[in-house]
Design a protein around this motif. Structure first.
Motif, PDB file in Angstrom:
ATOM      1  N   SER A   1       0.744  -1.266  -0.234  1.00 46.01           N
ATOM      2  CA  SER A   1       0.238  -0.139  -0.235  1.00 46.01           C
ATOM      3  C   SER A   1       0.381   1.349   0.349  1.00 46.01           C
ATOM      4  CB  SER A   1      -0.862   0.019   1.156  1.00 46.01           C
ATOM      5  OG  SER A   1       0.350   0.028   2.288  1.00 46.01           O
ATOM      6  N   ARG A   2       0.269   2.369  -0.125  1.00 45.83           N
ATOM      7  CA  ARG A   2       0.745   3.628   0.044  1.00 45.83           C
ATOM      8  C   ARG A   2       2.087   3.442   1.279  1.00 45.83           C
ATOM      9  NH1 ARG A   2      -1.249   8.510  -2.971  1.00 45.83           N
ATOM     10  NH2 ARG A   2       0.105   9.534  -0.812  1.00 45.83           N
ATOM     11  N   LEU A   3       0.813   3.529   2.408  1.00 44.73           N
ATOM     12  CA  LEU A   3       1.678   3.054   3.885  1.00 44.73           C
ATOM     13  C   LEU A   3       2.978   2.460   3.868  1.00 44.73           C
ATOM     14  CD1 LEU A   3       1.546   3.941   6.351  1.00 44.73           C
ATOM     15  CD2 LEU A   3       0.036   1.466   7.188  1.00 44.73           C
ATOM     16  N   SER A   4       2.677   1.242   2.875  1.00 44.16           N
ATOM     17  CA  SER A   4       3.997   0.334   2.842  1.00 44.16           C
ATOM     18  C   SER A   4       4.843   0.743   1.880  1.00 44.16           C
ATOM     19  CB  SER A   4       3.763  -1.420   2.609  1.00 44.16           C
ATOM     20  OG  SER A   4       2.649  -0.998   1.329  1.00 44.16           O
ATOM     21  N   ASP A   5       4.620   1.684   0.750  1.00 40.48           N
ATOM     22  CA  ASP A   5       5.855   2.812   0.102  1.00 40.48           C
ATOM     23  C   ASP A   5       6.238   3.043   1.550  1.00 40.48           C
ATOM     24  OD1 ASP A   5       5.092   1.213  -1.196  1.00 40.48           O
ATOM     25  OD2 ASP A   5       4.119   2.553  -2.788  1.00 40.48           O
ATOM     26  N   ARG A   6       6.302   3.865   1.869  1.00 45.26           N
ATOM     27  CA  ARG A   6       6.516   4.879   2.985  1.00 45.26           C
ATOM     28  C   ARG A   6       7.148   4.117   3.805  1.00 45.26           C
ATOM     29  NH1 ARG A   6       3.470  10.507   4.024  1.00 45.26           N
ATOM     30  NH2 ARG A   6       4.330  10.157   6.088  1.00 45.26           N
ATOM     31  N   LYS A   7       7.268   3.602   5.234  1.00 51.47           N
ATOM     32  CA  LYS A   7       7.528   2.650   5.808  1.00 51.47           C
ATOM     33  C   LYS A   7       8.120   2.061   5.184  1.00 51.47           C
ATOM     34  CE  LYS A   7       4.853   3.202   9.515  1.00 51.47           C
ATOM     35  NZ  LYS A   7       4.894   4.092  10.248  1.00 51.47           N
TER      36      LYS A   7
ATOM     37  N   VAL B   1      10.891   2.266   2.341  1.00 52.18           N
ATOM     38  CA  VAL B   1      11.563   3.217   2.132  1.00 52.18           C
ATOM     39  C   VAL B   1      12.245   3.608   3.397  1.00 52.18           C
ATOM     40  CG1 VAL B   1      11.494   5.780   0.814  1.00 52.18           C
ATOM     41  CG2 VAL B   1      10.501   3.811  -0.582  1.00 52.18           C
ATOM     42  N   ARG B   2      11.148   4.182   4.279  1.00 46.85           N
ATOM     43  CA  ARG B   2      12.055   5.629   5.492  1.00 46.85           C
ATOM     44  C   ARG B   2      13.143   4.023   5.872  1.00 46.85           C
ATOM     45  NH1 ARG B   2       7.244   8.336   8.703  1.00 46.85           N
ATOM     46  NH2 ARG B   2       7.316   8.856   6.974  1.00 46.85           N
ATOM     47  N   TYR B   3      12.746   2.676   6.254  1.00 41.64           N
ATOM     48  CA  TYR B   3      13.479   1.936   6.903  1.00 41.64           C
ATOM     49  C   TYR B   3      14.555   2.056   6.021  1.00 41.64           C
ATOM     50  CZ  TYR B   3      15.624  -1.782   7.914  1.00 41.64           C
ATOM     51  OH  TYR B   3      16.370  -3.896   8.769  1.00 41.64           O
ATOM     52  N   LEU B   4      14.151   1.634   4.937  1.00 37.98           N
ATOM     53  CA  LEU B   4      15.794   1.753   3.785  1.00 37.98           C
ATOM     54  C   LEU B   4      16.790   2.839   3.248  1.00 37.98           C
ATOM     55  CD1 LEU B   4      13.828   0.233   0.580  1.00 37.98           C
ATOM     56  CD2 LEU B   4      15.626  -1.541   2.191  1.00 37.98           C
ATOM     57  N   GLN B   5      16.072   3.596   3.683  1.00 37.29           N
ATOM     58  CA  GLN B   5      16.711   5.593   4.151  1.00 37.29           C
ATOM     59  C   GLN B   5      17.785   5.134   4.441  1.00 37.29           C
ATOM     60  OE1 GLN B   5      14.759   8.274   1.902  1.00 37.29           O
ATOM     61  NE2 GLN B   5      15.450   7.507   0.267  1.00 37.29           N
TER      62      GLN B   5
ATOM     63  N   ALA C   1      14.463  -2.512  -2.627  1.00 32.88           N
ATOM     64  CA  ALA C   1      15.926  -2.174  -1.914  1.00 32.88           C
ATOM     65  C   ALA C   1      17.541  -1.455  -3.298  1.00 32.88           C
ATOM     66  CB  ALA C   1      16.854  -3.331  -1.466  1.00 32.88           C
ATOM     67  N   ALA C   2      17.018  -2.249  -4.228  1.00 32.58           N
ATOM     68  CA  ALA C   2      17.710  -1.242  -5.184  1.00 32.58           C
ATOM     69  C   ALA C   2      17.674   0.227  -5.807  1.00 32.58           C
ATOM     70  CB  ALA C   2      17.412  -2.227  -7.010  1.00 32.58           C
ATOM     71  N   ARG C   3      16.091   0.633  -5.227  1.00 34.59           N
ATOM     72  CA  ARG C   3      15.969   1.454  -5.924  1.00 34.59           C
ATOM     73  C   ARG C   3      16.537   2.674  -5.058  1.00 34.59           C
ATOM     74  NH1 ARG C   3       9.635   1.762  -8.337  1.00 34.59           N
ATOM     75  NH2 ARG C   3      11.138   4.374  -8.442  1.00 34.59           N
ATOM     76  N   PHE C   4      16.249   2.497  -3.535  1.00 36.09           N
ATOM     77  CA  PHE C   4      15.625   3.367  -2.593  1.00 36.09           C
ATOM     78  C   PHE C   4      17.333   2.915  -0.926  1.00 36.09           C
ATOM     79  CE2 PHE C   4      11.903   3.304  -3.806  1.00 36.09           C
ATOM     80  CZ  PHE C   4      11.288   5.106  -4.053  1.00 36.09           C
ATOM     81  N   ALA C   5      17.970   2.250  -1.128  1.00 37.66           N
ATOM     82  CA  ALA C   5      18.953   2.121  -0.143  1.00 37.66           C
ATOM     83  C   ALA C   5      19.839   2.672   0.023  1.00 37.66           C
ATOM     84  CB  ALA C   5      18.664  -0.105  -0.077  1.00 37.66           C
ATOM     85  N   ARG C   6      20.569   3.383   0.838  1.00 40.26           N
ATOM     86  CA  ARG C   6      21.660   3.690  -0.248  1.00 40.26           C
ATOM     87  C   ARG C   6      22.940   3.139  -0.412  1.00 40.26           C
ATOM     88  NH1 ARG C   6      21.043   8.723   2.819  1.00 40.26           N
ATOM     89  NH2 ARG C   6      19.871   8.132   4.323  1.00 40.26           N
ATOM     90  N   PRO C   7      24.149   3.855  -1.110  1.00 41.04           N
ATOM     91  CA  PRO C   7      25.178   2.949  -1.147  1.00 41.04           C
ATOM     92  C   PRO C   7      25.846   2.970  -0.026  1.00 41.04           C
ATOM     93  CG  PRO C   7      25.533   5.202  -2.948  1.00 41.04           C
ATOM     94  CD  PRO C   7      24.340   4.720  -1.325  1.00 41.04           C
ATOM     95  N   GLY C   8      26.969   1.747  -0.424  1.00 44.60           N
ATOM     96  CA  GLY C   8      27.725   1.956   1.291  1.00 44.60           C
ATOM     97  C   GLY C   8      27.244   0.288   2.435  1.00 44.60           C
TER      98      GLY C   8
END
Lengths: 149, 389
Positions: free
Chosen positions: B93-99, B101-105, B123-130
């Motif tokens: 859902s939109r809720l899971s999108d937000r949660k 992405v926020r977690y990955l970042q 993860a491929a789109r939103f996790a930080r490098p490193g």
């Protein structure tokens, strides 16, 4: 099981008949071929008994009956109720009513696991579906219902 | 090493959940392991979790309770980030999108293992490098819809590694990703920890197991078994599992007059207690992600007869060594293979003995080092790269 029981190996509901094959256990029997009978007792009205011949060869037994026979005896099923008939095996020597069932394997929950197809018997008053099934105690019974509810 | 596993729902029941929790447990001894569940649907997970693992959820879906109206609003809107071609799209859902992405970042460093396409893509789109990003694939590439495969090809090159269960699937990924970015590796599922008594193989019982769905092909097995039961009426087939095809399979058994020979045993959580009662195991699937149940049967010393379906059986079974492979959908071939092992007792025992030995390669003591080596290599290559620039 103090006075023995009739252990089922196979049940064949097929071609308008139900055939039951098995072995008598925990009971002393004469060797050789003998005649016995398979009785079907109406569970709600125990005076209602249908009797058919059974062949005994040593411990092995085999019996079969026509679905029409039990359909015409199931008056209530025609009227819309369901009727249950319990199967017993009578053997010579006075041992009356060995319950027919399947107890000597490791398969639990036979009522759900070992199921059989229903057959339809015709009577003058209507059609009755006759289906063998294992009770929760793993004994064999028949359930009769109107074929078209 | 800090290792985080991201699961869609650690509180559910299913093969992926079980294997990921099993794997996380095996890593927990020497590493700092965290299990993150996007959703939480129960108080406790259904599978046992190693007490050293920290488990937390991003979205709690338990029971009726007061929620902020904004949360409910987002929860009721379909996801914008998960492709609709993802099988489990509707759960997001939109809720899971937000949660998510926020977690990955929020993550810095360590290894992140994501366990289904929706999560791998995020993860491929939103996790930080490193962060070392590892995508696990529990089904195979060809089983995904073309739209989802297109997303995979577009985004997976951002991952550090894509790990498949079979070499066949790895080859598909290598071709599809066309040399871009991610390393493709294959690590099969490990056997779950269980006491496994060896089968004596002297019973006249054939065992099959799986969810009662079309994919598992039990309809094919029952049809093939009809001819086996005709020639060998003292043998029986026990099928373990539940599912929406149960009624249909039951009617098939009735129609073929196999009710004295084929039993739908129902679901069991202790298959390891039933497998030792068998003389052989049969897999009749139309498709598999891996075919883990084959490795479990073999670990009990059961010879296996299996359709050579995509993907897995051909990599698990060595034909004529520890089992028999039959062309997919070949009912006569399946029946003939079963009959061969019924008649040839010597071969049945020989294949079973080899099966027990070859299943050892799926023991966690072999699988765990493969993961550790992969994570270490990925981490090293990542820390080295900045120095090269």
């Amino acid at each position: 099981m103090a006075h023995g029981h009739a252990e089922i190996h196979q049940v064949w509901p097929k071609d308008g008949r139900v055939r039951v094959v098995g072995r008598i256990v925990d009971l002393d029997l004469p060797t050789g071929v003998a005649a016995g009978s398979l009785t079907l007792t109406n569970r709600d009205r125990p005076h209602l008994v249908v009797r058919c011949p059974a062949t005994l060869t040593g411990r092995r037994f085999e019996a079969s009956f026509a679905v029409d026979l039990i359909a015409s005896a199931s008056a209530a099923a025609v009227a819309g109720d369901q009727e249950v008939w319990d199967l017993h095996l009578e053997v010579p020597g006075g041992h009356s009513g060995l319950r027919v069932g399947r107890h000597l394997d490791d398969i639990p929950n036979k009522k759900k696991v070992m199921t059989f197809p229903a057959q339809v018997g015709g009577t003058a008053r209507g059609f009755v579906s006759v289906k063998p099934y294992y009770t929760v105690e793993h004994n064999l019974s028949l359930i009769c219902r109107p074929a078209q509810p | 090493m800090k290792i985080r596993y991201l699961l869609m729902n650690a509180y559910g029941v299913g093969g992926t959940i079980r294997t990921v929790m099993n794997q996380a447990g095996a890593m927990a001894g020497d590493h700092d392991v965290e299990l993150v569940s996007v959703f939480r649907t129960r108080d406790e997970p259904k599978f046992p979790l190693d007490p050293r693992i920290r488990l937390h959820a991003l979205i709690d879906l338990r029971g009726p309770r007061w929620r902020h109206p904004a949360r409910t609003w987002f929860h009721n809107r379909p996801s914008r980030l998960v492709p609709p071609s993802e099988v489990r799209y509707a759960a997001f859902s939109r809720l899971s999108d937000r949660k998510i992405v926020r977690y990955l970042q929020s993550l810095h460093g360590g290894v992140l293992v994501t366990t289904r396409p929706a999560l791998n893509l995020l993860a491929a789109r939103f996790a930080r490098p490193g962060i070392v990003r590892v995508a696990q694939e529990h089904m195979h590439l060809r089983s995904h819809k073309p739209e989802l495969a297109a997303e995979i090809v577009r985004w997976y090159p951002n991952m550090d590694a894509v790990v498949t269960l079979t070499y066949t699937d790895a080859a598909e990924y290598m071709a599809a990703l066309d040399g871009g970015g991610a390393r493709v590796a294959t690590i099969p599922n490990a056997l779950s920890p269980a006491e496994r008594a060896p089968a004596t193989r002297n019973s006249k019982t054939i065992i099959a197991a799986g969810r009662l769905t079309r994919q598992k092909g039990f309809d094919l097995l029952i049809e093939a078994f009809a001819s086996v039961a005709g020639t060998h009426p003292d043998w029986q087939l026990r099928i373990y599992g539940d599912g929406k095809e149960r009624g249909e399979l039951q009617r098939l058994i009735h129609r073929l007059h196999l009710y004295n020979h084929v039993y739908l045993m129902g679901g069991t959580t202790t298959l390891e207690k039933e497998l030792p009662k068998g003389a052989m195991f049969v897999l009749s699937s139309r498709a598999e992600g891996f075919g883990m149940v084959l490795t479990e049967a073999m670990a009990h010393g059961l010879p296996v007869v299996s359709f050579d379906c995509p993907n897995g059986p051909a990599e698990i079974i060595s034909h004529e060594q520890d089992g028999l492979l039959v062309p997919p959908g070949d009912l006569a071939g399946l029946a003939a293979a079963i009959e061969r092992l019924i008649i040839d007792t010597e071969q049945r025992h020989a294949l079973g003995t080899s099966a027990l030995a070859s299943a050892q390669r799926y023991d966690m003591s072999w699988i765990r080092p493969q993961w550790e080596q992969l994570f270490t290599e990925l981490r090293n290559s990542q820390t080295r790269e900045p120095h090269l620039e």
